[in-house]
Design an enzyme around this catalytic site. Structure first.
Site, mmCIF file in Angstrom:
data_model
loop_
_atom_site.group_PDB
_atom_site.id
_atom_site.type_symbol
_atom_site.label_atom_id
_atom_site.label_comp_id
_atom_site.label_asym_id
_atom_site.label_seq_id
_atom_site.Cartn_x
_atom_site.Cartn_y
_atom_site.Cartn_z
ATOM 1 N N SER A 125 0.835 -1.196 0.000
ATOM 2 C CA SER A 125 0.000 0.000 0.000
ATOM 3 C C SER A 125 0.878 1.257 0.000
ATOM 4 C CB SER A 125 -0.963 -0.039 1.190
ATOM 5 O OG SER A 125 -1.954 0.956 1.077
ATOM 6 N N HIS A 146 -8.360 -4.319 -1.622
ATOM 7 C CA HIS A 146 -7.126 -3.739 -1.108
ATOM 8 C C HIS A 146 -6.788 -4.375 0.246
ATOM 9 C CE1 HIS A 146 -4.198 -0.363 -1.209
ATOM 10 N NE2 HIS A 146 -4.247 -0.491 0.110
ATOM 11 N N ASP A 206 -10.338 -2.675 -5.942
ATOM 12 C CA ASP A 206 -9.508 -1.643 -5.321
ATOM 13 C C ASP A 206 -9.537 -0.417 -6.221
ATOM 14 O OD1 ASP A 206 -7.661 -0.082 -4.025
ATOM 15 O OD2 ASP A 206 -5.956 -1.410 -4.375
#
Length: 404
Positions: A231, A366, A336
């Protein structure tokens, strides 16, 4: 489609994250203080380090390498680093705490290193959180590599460029460790050649504190370094990769052979198709993530085309040049909203002939491969296996016994 359990969990997760971000926005925060770097949140579930191999075949150790910024690292060492797991002083199998490598290096396996940057939307996460600890342990075992998780400073106490500076400092420290270990070995070889008896001497800094980290001195192969980010950690990994390209021989003997970007936290001013269609997606919706960017980017102006947010934007002084980037594996999830920019970045790397495959997981969200509650799911396990196979291709000792 994601399961009903995941949908319910996602609602609770987004509610808690949004409340935490709003609290941080409303709370007065002083200007970033390098003597008070925040590296984790008190309300997160953490796992203490364990310097033995007894549980899962991975030993861990925490280090603090910069007292000014509180930069910390957690080293994950797989048991394969020991040719014999009974080489400890005490003779207790699996106990690394008292292990002393042989002077001539017998009993030591040289392993590649993965420099890992956790996720958490810039404001949460840490090297000792349950999710990151479990993921790094699995990564160390599956890739048969030393994993070093970087505890970079969090926002809003430390805004941009603090996290990026910590990433650069981590790889510089790793290069320094490799050089110090080589100097220590050269000095030892010279003393042995002169017939001197070994008395356990080692290189120390000006204050008399040891500078050589023994686990790395015994087992690190600096010629095989991989950067991996999750991320927002992927944004840091990509920045560090660019730095490594520009630094060149200044990082010797560290050689970055590849990087892995797992659902990178990219964004921009002009919305993409996925940002419009999936704006209210699972776990991390776009509105909540913009709050995180407000806490991380400089306070003067929220520019989502900032170099830290949009990797396809050229800097004011550094034009975009990706042709020398290391091989880059990008992981994206179907549900996502950040996926389009990650795909676009991967395509741009391939356009300039960089080895940049893309793994696109269907019915995934995600954080599907790294969140603690999801890591036991088949899709998360498959993702870890796919990453390991690709990483091993770039860290294998070509022409020797390792072949993948």
């Amino acid at each position: 489609m994601p399961s009903l359990i995941l949908k319910v969990y996602s609602l609770l997760f987004k509610y808690n994250l949004k409340r935490q971000l709003q609290t941080l926005i409303q709370s007065p925060v002083s200007v970033s203080d390098p003597f008070n770097g925040v590296v984790s949140r008190a309300d997160e579930s953490i796992v203490t380090c364990n310097p033995t191999f007894s549980n899962d075949g991975v030993a861990t150790k925490d280090l603090h390498i910069d007292p000014l910024t509180c930069l910390s690292l957690r080293i994950f060492l797989p048991q394969s680093a020991l040719i014999s797991s009974t080489n400890s002083v005490s003779g207790t199998e699996g106990a690394y705490g008292g292990y002393q490598p042989d002077i001539n290096g017998k009993g030591c396996e040289k392993l590649p290193v993965i420099l890992q940057f956790h996720g958490g939307a810039w404001v949460t996460g840490g090297i000792d959180t349950a999710s990151n600890d479990v993921f790094c342990r699995k990564l160390a075992k599956s890739c048969d590599a030393i994993v070093i998780a970087v505890g970079y400073r969090l926002a809003p106490e430390s805004r941009f460029p603090a996290a990026f500076e910590d990433g650069v400092m981590a790889i510089k420290w790793l290069a320094k460790q490799a050089n110090l270990a080589e100097c220590s070995r050269s000095s030892l070889d010279k003393r042995i050649a002169n017939g001197e008896k070994y008395r356990g001497r080692q290189i120390v800094d000006g204050f008399g504190a040891s500078m050589v980290e023994p686990w790395l001195a015994a087992h690190l192969d600096p010629s095989r370094c991989v950067l991996l980010g999750v991320s927002c950690g992927a944004n840091i990994a990509n920045y560090v990769a660019r730095y490594a390209v520009e630094a060149g021989k200044l990082l010797d003997p560290i050689t970055v052979v590849a990087q892995v970007l797992i659902y990178p936290f990219f964004i921009g001013n002009i919305p993409t198709h996925s940002e419009l269609k999936l704006a209210n997606s699972y776990l991390y919706d776009k509105a909540t993530c913009i709050l995180a960017w407000k806490l991380f980017l400089p306070e003067t102006d929220l520019d989502l085309d900032h170099l830290a947010a949009n990797p396809l934007i050229s800097g004011k002084e550094t034009p975009l040049n990706l042709k020398h980037m290391p091989p880059t594996l990008t992981v994206v999830a179907q549900y996502d909203w950040m996926r389009d920019r990650a795909i676009a970045y991967s395509e741009e790397l391939r356009r300039v002939n960089v080895d940049a495959p893309l793994l696109d997981y269907k019915d995934a969200v995600h954080d599907f491969a790294t969140l603690n509650v999801l890591q036991k799911m088949p899709k998360a396990q498959a993702c870890l296996e796919d990453i390991s196979i690709w990483v091993k291709k770039h860290i294998s000792l070509r022409g020797n016994e390792l072949s993948y």
